[in-house]
Design an enzyme around this catalytic site. Sequence first.
Site: not given
Ligand code: ZN
Length: 159
Positions: A50, A55, A103-104, A145-146, A149
């Site tokens: 995701g 991000q 997470c990225l 989660h997304e 963000h």
């Molecule tokens: Zn993330």
Amino acid sequence: MSVVLPVAQRGEEILTLKAASVTQNEFNSAWLEQLALAMQVTMLERNGVGIAAPQVYISKRVIIVASRPNLRYPDAPEMPAVTMINPEIVEYSAETCLGEEGCLSVPEQRGQVERAYAVKVRYDTLQGERVEQYYEGFPARIVQHEIDHLNGILFVERL
Ligand code: ZN
């Protein structure tokens, strides 16, 4: 052609902002389509499941959810990547569950996060069509989660 975008890292302000909604005149635009494509390429290149627009330094309410089986979630369903514009969770299950997240934007850390087991999410497609979809298990975790963000929240704040 599409490029892999740089990914914002924990500590950068962009990840703490509440992202702006995509506006009516942005639907069906080349800009929005290119953003979604670049996000998807970036997510795949980093082996993510995701990604959210902040991000990649775009403070807009755009996320991609792309569950697939992995080491930590071998039973996760494989789904085609879904791009969600202005997503909103309209129902949370009362049942919650703990699950490991990464997470990225926080590559050095993983942790157990409590989330609703299932959610109903309302979003628009790139063409501006309204969709309501129910997710449970790992995909529901990714959605939550997304969307976090988009509201400036990282999973490490929920540990
Ligand atoms: Zn993330």
